[in-house]
Design an enzyme around this catalytic site. Structure first.
Site, PDB file in Angstrom:
ATOM      1  N   CYS A   1      44.420  33.167  42.031  1.00  0.00           N
ATOM      2  CA  CYS A   1      43.063  33.638  41.720  1.00  0.00           C
ATOM      3  C   CYS A   1      42.522  32.838  40.527  1.00  0.00           C
ATOM      4  O   CYS A   1      43.267  32.490  39.604  1.00  0.00           O
ATOM      5  CB  CYS A   1      43.084  35.127  41.406  1.00  0.00           C
TER       6      CYS A   1
ATOM      7  N   SER B   1      42.522  44.411  44.864  1.00  0.00           N
ATOM      8  CA  SER B   1      41.792  43.602  43.892  1.00  0.00           C
ATOM      9  C   SER B   1      40.611  42.943  44.595  1.00  0.00           C
ATOM     10  O   SER B   1      40.759  41.895  45.223  1.00  0.00           O
ATOM     11  CB  SER B   1      42.733  42.562  43.287  1.00  0.00           C
ATOM     12  N   LEU B   2      39.463  43.555  44.481  1.00  0.00           N
ATOM     13  CA  LEU B   2      38.300  43.118  45.261  1.00  0.00           C
ATOM     14  C   LEU B   2      37.508  42.036  44.521  1.00  0.00           C
ATOM     15  O   LEU B   2      37.305  40.949  45.027  1.00  0.00           O
ATOM     16  CB  LEU B   2      37.433  44.348  45.581  1.00  0.00           C
ATOM     17  N   HIS B   3      36.999  42.352  43.365  1.00  0.00           N
ATOM     18  CA  HIS B   3      36.352  41.407  42.442  1.00  0.00           C
ATOM     19  C   HIS B   3      35.017  40.827  42.901  1.00  0.00           C
ATOM     20  O   HIS B   3      34.342  40.162  42.112  1.00  0.00           O
ATOM     21  CB  HIS B   3      37.270  40.229  42.064  1.00  0.00           C
TER      22      HIS B   3
ATOM     23  N   GLY C   1      52.620  38.360  39.828  1.00  0.00           N
ATOM     24  CA  GLY C   1      52.957  38.230  41.243  1.00  0.00           C
ATOM     25  C   GLY C   1      52.217  39.157  42.180  1.00  0.00           C
ATOM     26  O   GLY C   1      51.545  40.101  41.761  1.00  0.00           O
ATOM     27  N   GLU C   2      52.341  38.844  43.462  1.00  0.00           N
ATOM     28  CA  GLU C   2      51.650  39.573  44.524  1.00  0.00           C
ATOM     29  C   GLU C   2      52.698  40.375  45.314  1.00  0.00           C
ATOM     30  O   GLU C   2      53.462  39.784  46.110  1.00  0.00           O
ATOM     31  CB  GLU C   2      50.908  38.561  45.406  1.00  0.00           C
TER      32      GLU C   2
ATOM     33  N   CYS D   1      46.421  42.387  31.651  1.00  0.00           N
ATOM     34  CA  CYS D   1      46.308  41.881  33.029  1.00  0.00           C
ATOM     35  C   CYS D   1      45.953  40.406  33.016  1.00  0.00           C
ATOM     36  O   CYS D   1      45.054  39.990  32.314  1.00  0.00           O
ATOM     37  CB  CYS D   1      45.152  42.541  33.768  1.00  0.00           C
TER      38      CYS D   1
ATOM     39  N   SER E   1      49.444  47.052  43.819  1.00  0.00           N
ATOM     40  CA  SER E   1      48.163  46.350  43.708  1.00  0.00           C
ATOM     41  C   SER E   1      48.253  45.050  44.493  1.00  0.00           C
ATOM     42  O   SER E   1      49.222  44.301  44.371  1.00  0.00           O
ATOM     43  CB  SER E   1      47.880  46.049  42.230  1.00  0.00           C
TER      44      SER E   1
ATOM     45  N   CYS F   1      54.133  48.512  33.814  1.00  0.00           N
ATOM     46  CA  CYS F   1      53.497  47.488  34.647  1.00  0.00           C
ATOM     47  C   CYS F   1      54.595  46.477  34.991  1.00  0.00           C
ATOM     48  O   CYS F   1      55.106  45.777  34.121  1.00  0.00           O
ATOM     49  CB  CYS F   1      52.368  46.850  33.833  1.00  0.00           C
TER      50      CYS F   1
ATOM     51  N   ASN G   1      40.021  39.805  30.894  1.00  0.00           N
ATOM     52  CA  ASN G   1      40.794  39.321  29.750  1.00  0.00           C
ATOM     53  C   ASN G   1      40.764  37.808  29.833  1.00  0.00           C
ATOM     54  O   ASN G   1      41.418  37.232  30.707  1.00  0.00           O
ATOM     55  CB  ASN G   1      42.240  39.800  29.824  1.00  0.00           C
TER      56      ASN G   1
ATOM     57  N   GLU H   1      57.932  39.164  32.540  1.00  0.00           N
ATOM     58  CA  GLU H   1      57.386  40.086  31.554  1.00  0.00           C
ATOM     59  C   GLU H   1      57.096  41.453  32.163  1.00  0.00           C
ATOM     60  O   GLU H   1      56.683  41.562  33.316  1.00  0.00           O
ATOM     61  CB  GLU H   1      56.105  39.497  30.961  1.00  0.00           C
TER      62      GLU H   1
ATOM     63  N   CYS I   1      43.153  34.175  36.776  1.00  0.00           N
ATOM     64  CA  CYS I   1      44.438  34.808  36.455  1.00  0.00           C
ATOM     65  C   CYS I   1      45.446  33.785  35.949  1.00  0.00           C
ATOM     66  O   CYS I   1      45.647  32.739  36.575  1.00  0.00           O
ATOM     67  CB  CYS I   1      44.986  35.502  37.703  1.00  0.00           C
TER      68      CYS I   1
ATOM     69  N   CYS J   1      52.720  33.055  41.057  1.00  0.00           N
ATOM     70  CA  CYS J   1      52.079  33.684  42.216  1.00  0.00           C
ATOM     71  C   CYS J   1      51.427  32.589  43.041  1.00  0.00           C
ATOM     72  O   CYS J   1      50.820  31.668  42.494  1.00  0.00           O
ATOM     73  CB  CYS J   1      51.021  34.687  41.751  1.00  0.00           C
TER      74      CYS J   1
HETATM   75  N1  SAH Z   1      48.746  40.257  42.525  1.00  0.00           N
HETATM   76  C1  SAH Z   1      48.311  41.609  42.524  1.00  0.00           C
HETATM   77  C2  SAH Z   1      48.852  42.413  41.362  1.00  0.00           C
HETATM   78  C3  SAH Z   1      49.009  41.743  40.044  1.00  0.00           C
HETATM   79  S1  SAH Z   1      47.518  41.328  39.218  1.00  0.00           S
HETATM   80  C4  SAH Z   1      46.794  41.655  42.535  1.00  0.00           C
HETATM   81  O1  SAH Z   1      46.157  40.636  42.364  1.00  0.00           O
HETATM   82  O2  SAH Z   1      46.274  42.748  42.774  1.00  0.00           O
HETATM   83  C5  SAH Z   1      46.960  42.916  38.632  1.00  0.00           C
HETATM   84  C6  SAH Z   1      45.470  43.009  38.429  1.00  0.00           C
HETATM   85  O3  SAH Z   1      45.048  42.230  37.310  1.00  0.00           O
HETATM   86  C7  SAH Z   1      44.681  42.517  39.631  1.00  0.00           C
HETATM   87  O4  SAH Z   1      43.629  43.415  39.916  1.00  0.00           O
HETATM   88  C8  SAH Z   1      44.154  41.206  39.117  1.00  0.00           C
HETATM   89  O5  SAH Z   1      43.031  40.773  39.819  1.00  0.00           O
HETATM   90  C9  SAH Z   1      43.875  41.530  37.667  1.00  0.00           C
HETATM   91  N2  SAH Z   1      43.695  40.374  36.807  1.00  0.00           N
HETATM   92  C10 SAH Z   1      44.277  39.173  36.917  1.00  0.00           C
HETATM   93  N3  SAH Z   1      43.838  38.349  35.933  1.00  0.00           N
HETATM   94  C11 SAH Z   1      42.995  39.072  35.159  1.00  0.00           C
HETATM   95  C12 SAH Z   1      42.247  38.796  33.990  1.00  0.00           C
HETATM   96  N4  SAH Z   1      42.312  37.626  33.403  1.00  0.00           N
HETATM   97  N5  SAH Z   1      41.488  39.798  33.483  1.00  0.00           N
HETATM   98  C13 SAH Z   1      41.434  41.006  34.074  1.00  0.00           C
HETATM   99  N6  SAH Z   1      42.120  41.331  35.180  1.00  0.00           N
HETATM  100  C14 SAH Z   1      42.887  40.369  35.725  1.00  0.00           C
HETATM  101 FE1  SF4 Z   2      48.389  36.467  42.009  1.00  0.00          FE
HETATM  102 FE2  SF4 Z   2      47.273  38.841  41.487  1.00  0.00          FE
HETATM  103 FE3  SF4 Z   2      47.066  36.804  39.719  1.00  0.00          FE
HETATM  104 FE4  SF4 Z   2      45.733  36.709  42.035  1.00  0.00          FE
HETATM  105  S1  SF4 Z   2      45.431  38.193  40.363  1.00  0.00           S
HETATM  106  S2  SF4 Z   2      46.917  35.028  41.114  1.00  0.00           S
HETATM  107  S3  SF4 Z   2      47.163  37.705  43.420  1.00  0.00           S
HETATM  108  S4  SF4 Z   2      48.924  37.841  40.318  1.00  0.00           S
END
Ligand code: SAH
Ligand code: SF4
Length: 381
Positions: A143, A244-246, A189-190, A363, A221, A132, A320, A119, A146, A139
């Site tokens: 996380c 992506s710190l969180h 993906g990463e 996202c 990212s 995007c 989300n 996508e 995600c 991936c």
């Molecule tokens: N894998 C990479 C890039 C793809 S994810 C990464 O993790 O950075 C892109 C962004 O979307 C990242 O910051 C990720 O943490 C965030 N993300 C993933 N799932 C999400 C969700 N359910 N709600 C909001 N952001 C989310």
């Molecule tokens: Fe992979 Fe990024 Fe999703 Fe984490 S947030 S599972 S690194 S795509």
């Protein structure tokens, strides 16, 4: 080249690949987007065409955004026929094309040559148009919040598959009277676990002979693959880095972003500092805000202390929610309070609601729901 039954490597030696369903690379169709200009030139010369034709094709593809070879009207018919027969322009047909009601977010769902789903999202803002891009199917990082990581990694995308997503998005933007201005690798993906193809892709788009996408308009990212952040800082093109710190401490971050066990926060911050020192560029920290998980005043204060003194910006992304995961988005007041706490402590912070919720294009939602529908498993989850 991987053997047919061997799961594909993430290209990161630290992560064991999970079982996958896929075709080996050799059986996936290669297209023009997979080639460099030099490779295209060599192929055409080998087939008996003059070398200068390659650059003409290149300009049609990357400057005119031609949708097919038949549009390349100044090429001789025999060359077009050869290209059609031997080098598909796009290898992934679009199988679903949706837009939000306001027309500002478009999602393209592709089926790859080996039957996988990918996508891509195009977001139109008043002052910019951003694509995007996805770099993997699934991936391996996994996380907690995600959708992409839920089924592990199926396979890496090729540079050509990423190029196609971008050129298609640029063409789509043009169809609605807009110009693609920005690119974020924030789809499925990463990118730093599919490093080589991701960098090849970004360099190809950056190339002035072709699309000429400014490096400063492209953002990688990452969940924090420390050695690859250092590699990125050494690349000749200066891309934007988003991390992506969180969470501001290891205990919490490891529970949300498992790669933190491998590369804990102190190492990640040191890598970010090296990146800033080497490139002089500001790092963005992404922070998916989740109710009751990482949204308290104390955590905001801890985050501010962690980031204090760094050339950075925090993007707060209200979560989300993913249907099969338990995490929730805080209410608007809670989101604003978190942002204010950071700002009051001197950390620049912006709340960014991600686009495309109504078409599952936000996202963390890019999980090819289509695949689950097709397999009839949607009702079970
Ligand atoms: N894998 C990479 C890039 C793809 S994810 C990464 O993790 O950075 C892109 C962004 O979307 C990242 O910051 C990720 O943490 C965030 N993300 C993933 N799932 C999400 C969700 N359910 N709600 C909001 N952001 C989310
Ligand atoms: Fe992979 Fe990024 Fe999703 Fe984490 S947030 S599972 S690194 S795509």
């Amino acid at each position: 080249m991987s053997a047919p039954s061997t799961p594909e490597s993430t290209d990161d030696p630290h992560l064991a690949p999970k079982p996958v369903r896929m075709l080996p690379r050799a059986q996936r169709p290669q297209g023009l987007y997979d080639l460099s200009l030099e490779e295209l030139t060599a192929k055409l010369v080998e087939a008996g065409f003059p070398a200068f034709r390659a650059k003409q094709v290149w300009h049609w593809v990357y400057r005119q955004l031609a949708p097919d070879y038949d549009a390349m009207t100044n090429l001789p018919a025999d060359l077009r026929a050869w290209l059609n027969a031997n080098l598909p322009l796009a290898t992934m047909p679009v199988i679903r094309d949706s837009a939000t009601d306001d027309g500002e977010t478009h999602k393209l769902l592709y089926q790859t040559g080996d039957g996988q789903f990918v996508e891509t999202v195009l977001m139109l803002y008043p002052d910019r148009a951003t694509v995007c891009v996805s770099c993997q199917i699934g991936c391996a990082v996994g996380c907690a919040f995600c959708a992409t990581g839920l089924g592990g990694l199926t396979r890496n995308l090729s540079a050509g598959e990423m190029v196609q997503q971008t050129i298609d998005a640029a063409r789509r933007a043009r169809e609605v009277g807009r110009t693609l201005t920005n690119l974020v690798m924030m789809g499925m993906g990463e990118p730093l676990q599919n490093y080589g193809p991701s960098i090849t892709f970004l360099k190809r788009l950056n190339d002035a002979e072709g699309f000429g996408f400014g490096a400063r308009r492209m953002t990688v990212s990452t969940s924090g693959i420390v050695p690859r952040i250092d590699a990125l800082a050494d690349e000749p093109i200066q891309l934007n880095l988003a991390v992506s710190l969180h969470a501001p401490n290891d205990e919490l971050r490891s529970s949300l972003v498992p790669i933190n066990n491998r590369y804990p926060i102190a190492e990640l911050m040191a890598a970010c500092d090296r990146y800033i020192a080497k490139t002089g560029r500001r790092v963005s920290f992404e922070y998916a805000l989740m109710r009751g998980i990482n949204d308290s005043d104390e955590i905001a204060t801890e985050l501010a202390a962690l980031l204090k003194g760094r050339l950075c910006h925090v993007n707060i992304i209200p979560l989300n929610p993913v249907d099969v995961l338990p995490y929730e988005r805080p209410d608007p007041a809670g989101i604003e309070r978190f942002a204010e706490t950071l700002r009051n402590a001197g950390i620049p912070a912006t709340v960014r609601y991600s686009r495309g919720l109504e078409i599952d294009a936000a996202c963390g939602q890019l999980r090819a729901k289509h695949e689950r529908e097709r397999e009839g498993t949607l009702a079970e989850v």
